[in-house]
Structure formats: C-alpha cells, structure tokens
Design a protein around this motif. Sequence first.
Motif, PDB file in Angstrom:
ATOM      1  N   MET A  18       1.052  -1.148  -0.444  1.00  0.00           N
ATOM      2  CA  MET A  18      -0.038   0.404   0.028  1.00  0.00           C
ATOM      3  C   MET A  18       0.579   1.363  -0.281  1.00  0.00           C
ATOM      4  N   GLN A  19       0.635   2.039  -1.095  1.00  0.00           N
ATOM      5  CA  GLN A  19       1.471   3.841  -1.018  1.00  0.00           C
ATOM      6  C   GLN A  19       0.979   4.624  -0.241  1.00  0.00           C
ATOM      7  N   SER A  20       1.065   5.301   0.010  1.00  0.00           N
ATOM      8  CA  SER A  20       1.155   6.588   0.636  1.00  0.00           C
ATOM      9  C   SER A  20       1.286   8.193   0.104  1.00  0.00           C
ATOM     10  N   PHE A  21       0.367   8.703   0.546  1.00  0.00           N
ATOM     11  CA  PHE A  21       1.358  10.175   0.004  1.00  0.00           C
ATOM     12  C   PHE A  21       0.846  12.179   0.745  1.00  0.00           C
ATOM     13  N   SER A  22       1.217  13.336  -0.010  1.00  0.00           N
ATOM     14  CA  SER A  22       0.593  14.039   0.959  1.00  0.00           C
ATOM     15  C   SER A  22       0.330  14.702   0.552  1.00  0.00           C
ATOM     16  N   PHE A  23       0.192  15.283  -1.506  1.00  0.00           N
ATOM     17  CA  PHE A  23      -0.584  16.223  -1.495  1.00  0.00           C
ATOM     18  C   PHE A  23      -1.849  15.739  -2.934  1.00  0.00           C
ATOM     19  N   VAL A  24      -1.522  14.724  -3.804  1.00  0.00           N
ATOM     20  CA  VAL A  24      -1.360  14.281  -5.143  1.00  0.00           C
ATOM     21  C   VAL A  24      -0.845  12.800  -5.362  1.00  0.00           C
ATOM     22  N   ALA A  25      -1.823  12.581  -6.017  1.00  0.00           N
ATOM     23  CA  ALA A  25      -1.397  10.893  -5.798  1.00  0.00           C
ATOM     24  C   ALA A  25      -2.709  10.163  -7.336  1.00  0.00           C
ATOM     25  N   GLU A  57      -7.137   5.298 -13.359  1.00  0.00           N
ATOM     26  CA  GLU A  57      -7.732   7.313 -13.978  1.00  0.00           C
ATOM     27  C   GLU A  57      -8.478   7.846 -12.974  1.00  0.00           C
ATOM     28  N   VAL A  58      -8.149   7.383 -11.307  1.00  0.00           N
ATOM     29  CA  VAL A  58      -8.441   8.061 -10.248  1.00  0.00           C
ATOM     30  C   VAL A  58      -7.742   9.178  -9.779  1.00  0.00           C
ATOM     31  N   ASN A  59      -7.164  10.476 -10.377  1.00  0.00           N
ATOM     32  CA  ASN A  59      -6.913  11.441  -9.533  1.00  0.00           C
ATOM     33  C   ASN A  59      -7.172  12.167  -8.444  1.00  0.00           C
ATOM     34  N   ILE A  60      -6.086  11.969  -7.275  1.00  0.00           N
ATOM     35  CA  ILE A  60      -6.454  12.029  -6.345  1.00  0.00           C
ATOM     36  C   ILE A  60      -5.061  13.306  -5.508  1.00  0.00           C
ATOM     37  N   ARG A  61      -6.902  14.356  -5.100  1.00  0.00           N
ATOM     38  CA  ARG A  61      -5.596  15.934  -4.497  1.00  0.00           C
ATOM     39  C   ARG A  61      -6.115  16.031  -3.180  1.00  0.00           C
ATOM     40  N   GLY A 110      -9.075  13.340   6.923  1.00  0.00           N
ATOM     41  CA  GLY A 110      -8.693  15.143   6.110  1.00  0.00           C
ATOM     42  C   GLY A 110      -9.619  14.776   4.373  1.00  0.00           C
ATOM     43  N   ILE A 111     -10.267  15.844   3.586  1.00  0.00           N
ATOM     44  CA  ILE A 111     -10.438  16.771   2.924  1.00  0.00           C
ATOM     45  C   ILE A 111     -10.255  15.658   1.468  1.00  0.00           C
ATOM     46  N   TYR A 112     -10.689  15.303   0.384  1.00  0.00           N
ATOM     47  CA  TYR A 112     -10.151  14.934  -1.099  1.00  0.00           C
ATOM     48  C   TYR A 112     -10.706  14.757  -1.305  1.00  0.00           C
ATOM     49  N   GLU A 113     -10.454  15.550  -3.252  1.00  0.00           N
ATOM     50  CA  GLU A 113     -10.472  15.529  -3.910  1.00  0.00           C
ATOM     51  C   GLU A 113     -10.257  14.255  -5.307  1.00  0.00           C
ATOM     52  N   PHE A 114     -11.405  13.863  -5.623  1.00  0.00           N
ATOM     53  CA  PHE A 114     -10.998  13.157  -7.195  1.00  0.00           C
ATOM     54  C   PHE A 114     -11.377  13.213  -8.217  1.00  0.00           C
ATOM     55  N   ARG A 115     -10.644  13.242  -9.049  1.00  0.00           N
ATOM     56  CA  ARG A 115     -11.433  13.550 -10.479  1.00  0.00           C
ATOM     57  C   ARG A 115     -11.036  12.146 -11.797  1.00  0.00           C
ATOM     58  N   ILE A 116     -11.882  11.924 -12.031  1.00  0.00           N
ATOM     59  CA  ILE A 116     -12.206  11.324 -12.901  1.00  0.00           C
ATOM     60  C   ILE A 116     -11.102  11.513 -13.647  1.00  0.00           C
ATOM     61  N   TYR A 166      -1.857  22.294 -12.506  1.00  0.00           N
ATOM     62  CA  TYR A 166      -2.193  21.023 -11.775  1.00  0.00           C
ATOM     63  C   TYR A 166      -0.889  20.545 -11.486  1.00  0.00           C
ATOM     64  N   LYS A 167      -0.399  19.932 -10.794  1.00  0.00           N
ATOM     65  CA  LYS A 167       0.595  19.275 -10.428  1.00  0.00           C
ATOM     66  C   LYS A 167       0.498  17.775 -10.654  1.00  0.00           C
ATOM     67  N   HIS A 168       2.412  17.006 -10.913  1.00  0.00           N
ATOM     68  CA  HIS A 168       1.964  15.553 -11.258  1.00  0.00           C
ATOM     69  C   HIS A 168       1.535  15.032 -10.405  1.00  0.00           C
ATOM     70  N   PRO A 169       0.923  13.692 -10.095  1.00  0.00           N
ATOM     71  CA  PRO A 169       1.007  12.655  -8.405  1.00  0.00           C
ATOM     72  C   PRO A 169       2.619  12.306  -8.255  1.00  0.00           C
ATOM     73  N   GLU A 170       2.315  12.604  -6.631  1.00  0.00           N
ATOM     74  CA  GLU A 170       3.970  12.122  -6.463  1.00  0.00           C
ATOM     75  C   GLU A 170       3.704  10.492  -6.865  1.00  0.00           C
ATOM     76  N   VAL A 171       2.644   9.556  -5.993  1.00  0.00           N
ATOM     77  CA  VAL A 171       2.690   8.485  -6.350  1.00  0.00           C
ATOM     78  C   VAL A 171       1.516   7.947  -6.966  1.00  0.00           C
ATOM     79  N   ARG A 172       1.818   7.214  -7.974  1.00  0.00           N
ATOM     80  CA  ARG A 172       0.911   6.533  -9.616  1.00  0.00           C
ATOM     81  C   ARG A 172       0.709   4.984  -8.972  1.00  0.00           C
ATOM     82  N   THR A 173      -0.743   4.836  -9.286  1.00  0.00           N
ATOM     83  CA  THR A 173      -0.892   3.154  -8.564  1.00  0.00           C
ATOM     84  C   THR A 173      -1.670   2.700  -9.563  1.00  0.00           C
TER      85      THR A 173
END
Lengths: 118, 421
Positions: free
Chosen positions: A1-8, A12-16, A96-102, B414-421
């Motif tokens: 499992m990965q973790s992240f700080s701001f953007v992942a 096709e799911v972009n997470i901020r 926290g609060i997250y936005e998901f852009r498909i 836009y900021k490119h993802p730091e993690v992609r799976t």
Amino acid sequence: MQSFSFVAAQGEVNIRKIDAVPAGLTPVKPERGFLIVGHSESGHHHGFRDDGGVALMERTHDVPSGMKILYAIIENPSELIQDAQNAHEGILHDPGIYEFRISREYNPFSEEARRVAD
Amino acid sequence: MSVAKITELTAEQRDELPIFRQRYFEHGVSCEAADRPRAEAAFARAYRRLGKKPVPVIWVDSPLTACLAFATLKNIGSNSENEILRASLRDSLEASLRASLREGLRDSLWDSLRASLRDSLRDSLWASLGDSLADSLWASLGDRLGDSLWDSLRASLWASLGDRLGDSLRASLRASLVASLRDSLADGLADSLRASLRDSQFETQTTYWWGQQDLYWVAFYKFCAQIGVPYSDKAADGLDIMHEIGLACMWWYPRDGMIIACERPSAIRFDDAKRLHGESSPAIEFRDGWKIYKWHGTTVPAHWIENRPTLTASEVIAHSNVEVRAAGAQIVGWPTMLDELSAETINDSGSDDVGALLAVKLRGLNRPGKFLKAQCPRNGMIVEGVPDVDDFGLPIETALHAQAWRVGLHPSEYKHPEVRT
C-alpha cells in the motif's frame, strides 16, 4: 500500500488533498458495502470499504465535459482500493478532505471527451 | 471446559500449506471431464438437506450453453412430443442465436445443446419433469439453498474458527489460502466468464454456484478442519457437499424440478503471474466451442489473437477501452504501433510517467489526432486522445498540459501525482 502527501493517482482516479469541500454536493450511497469512486466497465471499481469513516459526495455542477468529480471527508485512515485480480495498488488516505477527478480522454472521431473506460 | 485455541501451525502443517493450496488451485482450474456421478450424488445430498427429492440433471458443455438451454426450454410447452420438442428447440435456439452469435459458434453450441438434450431424452428426463417443465425451470431454489449451503453454512464455519483458531493464525490462513485462490479462481476465472456472458448479448442466467471455482473458500475451511478445528455435523456435511461438487464439475444452476450443470472447460491458460493469458490461442475454451481471449488478464477481441499478424495499430488505437488498447499495443508492439501510425512527437516530457504528446495520422480523419503516450504502473504504456485546445481556450502543446486536461485543470493549477499505482 502506498501513501502520499498532496497528489496521487490510482489508474484513472486522480486524487488531491484539499482544504474544504465545495457547496452543493450530492452524497454517494454505498453499494454492497463499497463506496465507489471510479466505476469500471469490467466491474473492477475503485473505492473505499464503507466502514463509517468515509463520507463520499459527488459534484454535479460545473463538471468539465466527460469527467466525474467526487469529494471525500475521511475521518480514519482509509485505503482506496480496486476490486480486481490484477488491481492497481491500494493508496492510504490519512484523515482529511480529498478531491477525486476521474480522468477523461478525447475521441478524435466523434470530437468529444469521454471518461476513461477500463 | 474451554479448549485452548490453536495459535500456530506445526512444522508439518506449515510444509503442507503450499502443497494444499496448489492442489486446490489445480482442482479449481481442472480441465478434466466432469465427474458426473460424483456431482449428481452431491446435488442429491444438497436437495435432501432441504427435504426435497433429488431432481434430474441436464449436463451442458459451458455456462453459455446453460443460458441457451434456459432460453430455449422456457419457450417449450408442457405437452410437446419429442419431435415437436426437437423442432421447437431448434427454432427457438436458432432464432436466439442468430441475433447474437457468429455462425461457427452458433452451430457448435447448437450441436452441443442438442447432444445434451438428446441424452436427457434418452434418460426419460422429460417424463419425470411431466407438466411442470416451465414452472420448474424458473422456480429457483436460490434463497433456501443459498441459506443452507452458503450464508448460514459459512456463518457457522466462521463461528467455529473463532472458537478454536487464534485471530492471527486465522487471518494468516485466510490471506494465504482464500486471498490467493480467490484471485485466480473467482476474480480471474469466474469474473471473466460472467463478463463474457454479459457481452454475449444473450439473456443470461445468474448462478452463484460455481462448482470448482467455489474451492477458493471451501479449501480454507477444509484446511482448518485438517489442523483440528471441529465443525458441527450439519456444517461439516454442508462443507463436504460443496467440496464434492467443487471436485466434480463447474457451474451449476439448481432449480425446483431440475438442475443444469456445466462440464469443466477444455483448456485454461495463464501467464506466470496466474493471469488468464493466451499468446496465440484462447485463454479459456469449452467443449461447445465457446472461447474467451485474454492478454495478461485483459479480455481482447478474438481476432486480435487468432489473426495476430493482421491486427493493425489503427484498430488498436480506435478501441474505446484504455486497458484493451494497452493490451493491443503490447500485442502489436510499440515500435510497430508508432511506425504504422506515422506518429510524430510534438513534445517529450523526458519522463515516462508524464509521457509524450504525439500527433497520429488516423484513417478517416483529415488531420492528425493528438495523443498522450504515458506509462501506467499497471497497464504498461497507454495512449489517450486529447483535443487541440483545452477548456480554457489554450492550445495543448505539451505532455504536461495534456495531463492537466485529462483531469480538467488549468495547466497552472496542475501538479503531477507524486504517487501513481
């Protein structure tokens, strides 16, 4: 499992990670114990297990053509997973609060944007 | 008096676990002909649990033929003589098939179903069904059988584990047996079959009785019994019924007055990661001619595999599904894809993750289309179309800008993802 700080991104799911949810969202109900963030044609959805720690909402206004945008308020550490054999690796979300852009793609033949299908 | 919980495996049991798992994987993907007497004996036990007499079994060669059998038989009246029956079967089946299946498969499925029904006629199945054929076909035992051999059975087995197995050992066995077998048998094989049935555009019948593919959970409880977890007599009997069916056949469709049961596939092929995969042949084949084509787990059109040399880059890039496109590009090979499409690089970000923006000439378009080519951690290299101009009226001229458009953001935001799976 990965973790992240701001953007992942998981497929096709972009997470901020963001500071606040916008107004006028529609709550998303769980389906068979699963809060679906990204629907898949093959049934291999992306989402969270509905264990009470995640509130998922969808934006239905001002959404760019071909896209879906959702938001989540997450109270407990929760993993975004994909329900599939050869799944995209899970991504841990801290509270926290997250936005998901498909994400979407453009069809040059029909000259229109459509959600990325998988 | 309370009994101490089992908290760890003995050395012998630890050695046995991978052998046990492999044995059940092999049962789960077995392509031997069904053991019909063994399956029918287990079906009879399942019905007796409900206080019902055993019912006739019609054997078919695949779940697709099972669906065709249901679709055909439901149209047959109760007074049919054999000849009328055969004629109406043929008419009904062929009309159904014409609508959705290619000619070769249509003939093959018809032959298969006709053979199944001929056997059943010889066995006087129809006489035993009597006037209740239509009703018995559609009266599913779903809830009652489901409770007896699924919900309450699994709840009872699970409760027994809680009484006798330590939490940590239970979780570890579940991970090493259920999760790994479910990946291959349920998520891989059974899901592929269900998806292909949906795609057949035929009226499909659902069943959650998967026979050999149910072994992913049956094996777990069997192993727990082997290391000393006792079950109630009723639960042990239910588990044994599911085990017997799992070792004997594939999917089965229990109905009030009859069962339609499926033969095992005739071939199943995997890649090294145990994903369904056939380089030059179907990944799954049934004896009635039903075939499913997979490329490292992704379903692809049959002719992409059967007529691989004729597959063109234009056909691949025009497919609507990004995963299928990625698989097609792997089949054709990226150097050939780019060469054949006369792709020109507009901008290369220097990073496989952000990718490159390409101009690609496509048949039917009078100007090149723009495509983002980037690396996906799961699917490998993927290509996605992008427009000339974004939502803000800005021309898209870099791969990073194309990435921003994909998610509907202004390039400055836009900021490119730091993690992609």
